[in-house]
Motif scaffolding. Structure first.
Motif, PDB file in Angstrom:
ATOM      1  N   PHE A   1      86.380  71.210 -74.739  1.00 44.31           N
ATOM      2  CA  PHE A   1      86.956  72.536 -74.921  1.00 44.31           C
ATOM      3  C   PHE A   1      87.196  73.154 -73.555  1.00 44.31           C
ATOM      4  N   CYS A   2      88.313  73.866 -73.417  1.00 43.70           N
ATOM      5  CA  CYS A   2      88.647  74.531 -72.161  1.00 43.70           C
ATOM      6  C   CYS A   2      89.074  75.968 -72.437  1.00 43.70           C
TER       7      CYS A   2
ATOM      8  N   GLN B   1      96.402  73.158 -67.792  1.00 42.31           N
ATOM      9  CA  GLN B   1      95.044  72.734 -67.473  1.00 42.31           C
ATOM     10  C   GLN B   1      94.039  72.918 -68.605  1.00 42.31           C
ATOM     11  N   LEU B   2      94.464  73.497 -69.719  1.00 45.42           N
ATOM     12  CA  LEU B   2      93.574  73.584 -70.881  1.00 45.42           C
ATOM     13  C   LEU B   2      93.693  72.360 -71.786  1.00 45.42           C
ATOM     14  N   GLY B   3      94.767  71.589 -71.616  1.00 43.87           N
ATOM     15  CA  GLY B   3      94.910  70.338 -72.358  1.00 43.87           C
ATOM     16  C   GLY B   3      95.189  70.496 -73.833  1.00 43.87           C
TER      17      GLY B   3
ATOM     18  N   TRP C   1      94.751  66.020 -67.557  1.00 43.55           N
ATOM     19  CA  TRP C   1      95.758  66.977 -68.013  1.00 43.55           C
ATOM     20  C   TRP C   1      95.854  68.096 -66.988  1.00 43.55           C
ATOM     21  N   GLY C   2      97.022  68.700 -66.934  1.00 46.78           N
ATOM     22  CA  GLY C   2      97.282  69.770 -65.976  1.00 46.78           C
ATOM     23  C   GLY C   2      98.333  69.356 -64.951  1.00 46.78           C
ATOM     24  N   LEU C   3      98.251  69.882 -63.751  1.00 50.37           N
ATOM     25  CA  LEU C   3      99.244  69.667 -62.708  1.00 50.37           C
ATOM     26  C   LEU C   3      98.901  68.445 -61.864  1.00 50.37           C
ATOM     27  N   VAL C   4      99.868  67.531 -61.733  1.00 50.31           N
ATOM     28  CA  VAL C   4      99.759  66.320 -60.919  1.00 50.31           C
ATOM     29  C   VAL C   4      98.429  65.615 -61.179  1.00 50.31           C
TER      30      VAL C   4
ATOM     31  N   ALA D   1     104.584  65.983 -62.482  1.00 50.01           N
ATOM     32  CA  ALA D   1     104.873  67.079 -63.401  1.00 50.01           C
ATOM     33  C   ALA D   1     103.572  67.557 -64.036  1.00 50.01           C
ATOM     34  N   THR D   2     103.721  68.473 -64.951  1.00 49.96           N
ATOM     35  CA  THR D   2     102.578  69.006 -65.686  1.00 49.96           C
ATOM     36  C   THR D   2     102.374  68.202 -66.962  1.00 49.96           C
ATOM     37  N   ASP D   3     101.145  67.762 -67.202  1.00 52.18           N
ATOM     38  CA  ASP D   3     100.781  67.093 -68.448  1.00 52.18           C
ATOM     39  C   ASP D   3     100.022  68.102 -69.299  1.00 52.18           C
ATOM     40  N   LEU D   4     100.635  68.537 -70.397  1.00 49.98           N
ATOM     41  CA  LEU D   4     100.047  69.572 -71.244  1.00 49.98           C
ATOM     42  C   LEU D   4      98.954  69.045 -72.159  1.00 49.98           C
ATOM     43  N   LEU D   5      98.947  67.736 -72.368  1.00 48.48           N
ATOM     44  CA  LEU D   5      97.926  67.067 -73.177  1.00 48.48           C
ATOM     45  C   LEU D   5      97.305  65.964 -72.344  1.00 48.48           C
ATOM     46  N   PRO D   6      96.118  65.504 -72.699  1.00 50.45           N
ATOM     47  CA  PRO D   6      95.513  64.403 -71.935  1.00 50.45           C
ATOM     48  C   PRO D   6      96.456  63.202 -71.864  1.00 50.45           C
TER      49      PRO D   6
END
Length: 76
Positions: free
Chosen positions: A5-6, A14-16, A57-60, A67-72
């Motif tokens: 959980f984030c 970065q919350l994934g 997940w998150g930035l780089v 890019a940004t990965d919004l999910l793991p």
């Protein structure tokens, strides 16, 4: 049970949880993964499963994109 959980800033994913909204309360990280270790940074987080897989997940995040990965995303 291994769920993650984030909460806090979500601008860079970065919350994934698949979004970019900021959250004051914990939200579950997406992907139904079960983690045994987690490391959190200012704009990204990474975690390891019991099987030795690394997910970020998150930035780089080291997933091969700048890019940004919004999910793991699995990091090989």
């Amino acid at each position: 049970d291994g769920r993650a959980f984030c909460w806090g800033w979500g601008t860079f994913g970065q919350l994934g949880n698949g979004g970019t909204a900021n959250r004051n309360l914990p939200v579950e990280v997406g992907g139904n993964h079960r983690f045994v270790e987690i490391g959190a940074g200012d704009r990204h987080s990474c975690a390891r499963t019991a099987e030795g897989e690394f997910w970020c997940w998150g930035l780089v995040t080291g997933s091969g994109t700048a890019a940004t990965d919004l999910l793991p995303t699995r990091v090989d």
